[in-house]
Motif scaffolding. Sequence first.
Motif, short mmCIF file in Angstrom:
data_model
loop_
_atom_site.label_atom_id
_atom_site.label_comp_id
_atom_site.label_asym_id
_atom_site.label_seq_id
_atom_site.Cartn_x
_atom_site.Cartn_y
_atom_site.Cartn_z
N GLN A 3 -53.34 -51.04 86.00
CA GLN A 3 -53.95 -52.12 86.60
C GLN A 3 -54.53 -53.35 85.62
O GLN A 3 -55.01 -52.98 84.28
N GLN A 4 -54.03 -54.52 85.75
CA GLN A 4 -54.60 -55.58 85.06
C GLN A 4 -56.15 -55.65 84.94
O GLN A 4 -56.91 -55.62 85.96
N PRO A 5 -56.64 -56.05 83.58
CA PRO A 5 -57.99 -56.41 83.63
C PRO A 5 -58.57 -57.54 84.29
O PRO A 5 -57.52 -58.52 84.53
N PRO A 6 -59.79 -57.63 84.85
CA PRO A 6 -60.15 -58.77 85.62
C PRO A 6 -60.34 -60.02 84.69
O PRO A 6 -60.49 -59.95 83.54
N PRO A 7 -59.94 -61.07 85.16
CA PRO A 7 -59.99 -62.35 84.18
C PRO A 7 -61.41 -62.62 83.69
O PRO A 7 -62.26 -62.31 84.69
N SER A 8 -61.04 -63.08 82.59
CA SER A 8 -62.42 -63.77 81.98
C SER A 8 -62.69 -65.13 82.50
O SER A 8 -62.09 -65.88 82.68
N HIS A 9 -63.90 -65.31 82.93
CA HIS A 9 -64.44 -66.53 83.68
C HIS A 9 -65.02 -67.18 82.58
O HIS A 9 -65.65 -68.40 82.86
N ALA A 10 -65.07 -66.97 81.37
CA ALA A 10 -65.87 -67.66 80.22
C ALA A 10 -65.15 -69.11 80.15
O ALA A 10 -65.80 -70.01 80.10
N ARG A 11 -63.70 -69.32 80.25
CA ARG A 11 -63.12 -70.47 79.98
C ARG A 11 -63.61 -71.32 81.07
O ARG A 11 -64.06 -72.68 80.84
N ARG A 12 -63.57 -70.85 82.29
CA ARG A 12 -63.72 -71.60 83.39
C ARG A 12 -65.30 -72.32 83.54
O ARG A 12 -65.41 -73.35 83.69
N ASN A 13 -66.13 -71.05 83.45
CA ASN A 13 -67.41 -71.33 83.36
C ASN A 13 -67.89 -72.47 82.23
O ASN A 13 -68.68 -73.41 82.64
N ILE A 14 -67.44 -72.42 81.06
CA ILE A 14 -67.83 -73.43 79.99
C ILE A 14 -67.14 -74.81 80.55
O ILE A 14 -67.89 -75.74 80.14
N SER A 15 -66.07 -74.85 80.76
CA SER A 15 -65.55 -75.97 81.03
C SER A 15 -66.15 -76.68 82.31
O SER A 15 -66.22 -77.91 82.40
N LEU A 16 -66.29 -76.06 83.03
CA LEU A 16 -67.16 -76.33 84.46
C LEU A 16 -68.52 -76.94 84.04
O LEU A 16 -68.94 -78.22 84.40
N LEU A 17 -69.32 -76.53 82.97
CA LEU A 17 -70.38 -76.88 82.53
C LEU A 17 -70.27 -78.21 81.72
O LEU A 17 -71.20 -79.34 82.15
N LEU A 18 -69.18 -78.30 81.04
CA LEU A 18 -69.05 -79.30 80.12
C LEU A 18 -68.45 -80.52 81.15
O LEU A 18 -68.98 -81.70 80.84
N LEU A 80 -60.95 -81.62 80.90
CA LEU A 80 -62.16 -80.84 81.43
C LEU A 80 -61.71 -80.05 82.79
O LEU A 80 -62.02 -79.05 83.31
N ILE A 81 -61.31 -81.17 83.65
CA ILE A 81 -60.75 -80.78 85.01
C ILE A 81 -59.77 -79.96 84.78
O ILE A 81 -59.56 -78.92 85.68
N GLY A 82 -58.70 -80.18 83.86
CA GLY A 82 -57.37 -79.44 83.71
C GLY A 82 -57.88 -77.77 83.23
O GLY A 82 -57.13 -77.12 83.62
N LEU A 83 -58.90 -77.81 82.44
CA LEU A 83 -59.42 -76.56 82.03
C LEU A 83 -60.19 -75.70 83.06
O LEU A 83 -60.05 -74.33 83.31
N ALA A 84 -60.92 -76.59 83.94
CA ALA A 84 -61.81 -75.92 84.98
C ALA A 84 -61.16 -75.57 85.97
O ALA A 84 -61.48 -74.44 86.70
N LEU A 85 -59.98 -75.79 86.49
CA LEU A 85 -59.33 -75.57 87.59
C LEU A 85 -58.42 -74.43 87.38
O LEU A 85 -57.83 -74.11 86.09
N PRO A 86 -58.09 -73.37 88.47
CA PRO A 86 -57.39 -72.25 88.20
C PRO A 86 -56.06 -72.69 87.79
O PRO A 86 -55.33 -73.72 88.27
N ALA A 87 -55.38 -71.98 87.23
CA ALA A 87 -53.73 -72.33 86.58
C ALA A 87 -52.95 -72.70 87.84
O ALA A 87 -52.09 -73.47 87.71
#
Length: 169
Positions: A3-18, A80-87
């Motif tokens: 099973q794949q590990p759950p995705p890390s949301h750190a990138r998304r959360n940091i980019s959303l904050l920024l 930042l929008i490009g990083l915040a959105l899911p791939a």
Amino acid sequence: MSQQPPPSHARRNISLLLLLAYAGVVAAMTLSPTPLDQGFESSIDKLLGVLHRNGVPEWFGYNKLEFTANIAMFIPLGFLIGLALPARVWWLALLASPAISIAIELTQAGLLESRFATASDVFANTLGGLFGTLIAVILRAIVNARDEKVIARALWQAKQTPRPAVPRY
């Protein structure tokens, strides 16, 4: 079956904050009642004089400087929008920059009598947003390729490592 590990949301959360912080900066700059350059005309002329003395062509005047500044202002926003959105929906960032720019210009035209809404601002802002999004997409592709190599190497190494014998009772 692994099973794949759950995705890390750190990138998304940091980019959303920024993104929220930077969107606030853009809103403050573009929706203030008076233009940002008001009262700074002599400083802008001095800056252009320095640029011209240091090799920037004379045709690069105030209008080109403002156009370039609008591009530069929207590069971080598109990034930042490009990083915040899911791939899987990164392409929405391509629509966000022109939409935000049009909203800003319509607000300036309708509510801010000292501000001027122009199509060239929409074009410059859109270019900046597209450049920023392109940088984000390229960066994500590089990081994804690196991650795939790291995972493949770790899996290969795990297969190569002899497993300790399990005692049988």
